[in-house]
Design an enzyme around this catalytic site. Structure first.
Site, PDB file in Angstrom:
ATOM      1  N   ARG A   7      -1.065  54.263  -7.276  1.00  0.00           N
ATOM      2  CA  ARG A   7       0.033  54.715  -8.094  1.00  0.00           C
ATOM      3  C   ARG A   7      -0.384  54.215  -9.638  1.00  0.00           C
ATOM      4  NH1 ARG A   7       4.322  51.061  -5.736  1.00  0.00           N
ATOM      5  NH2 ARG A   7       2.611  49.845  -5.145  1.00  0.00           N
ATOM      6  N   ASN A  28       5.094  54.340  -2.807  1.00  0.00           N
ATOM      7  CA  ASN A  28       4.456  54.413  -1.508  1.00  0.00           C
ATOM      8  C   ASN A  28       5.490  54.644  -0.453  1.00  0.00           C
ATOM      9  OD1 ASN A  28       1.950  53.334  -2.463  1.00  0.00           O
ATOM     10  ND2 ASN A  28       2.505  51.124  -2.244  1.00  0.00           N
TER      11      ASN A  28
END
Length: 90
Positions: free
Chosen positions: A20, A38
């Site tokens: 990320r 996530n």
């Protein structure tokens, strides 16, 4: 150049490896906004909004992601344009 948004689902070894964070850095380089999140199933969801060409480039980058990850597959779907500011890591 039209503005659009696209949602990507990235499957593989993509959690706990900085995926990320690196995605947010790549989005900034490409001038894209959105988020990376996530998912409970171990995948990562990425939404990006901006220019069509930049979104295509992001899609190509997501196919491999950062060196620390191992991407098994990437699926994408178009979505209505949203005026999102910045890029969030959720």
């Amino acid at each position: 150049m039209g503005l659009e948004c696209k949602k990507f689902f990235i499957r593989g070894h993509v959690q706990g490896v900085g995926f990320r964070y690196h995605t947010s850095q790549q989005a900034a380089k490409l001038g894209l906004t959105g988020y990376a999140k996530n998912l409970l199933n171990g995948n990562v969801e990425v939404v990006v909004c901006g220019g069509s060409q930049s979104i295509i480039e992001m899609g190509c980058w997501l196919q491999t992601g950062p060196e620390t990850s191992s991407v098994a597959s990437v699926e994408s779907e178009s979505m209505p344009f949203q005026c999102i500011t910045g890029f969030d890591i959720l």
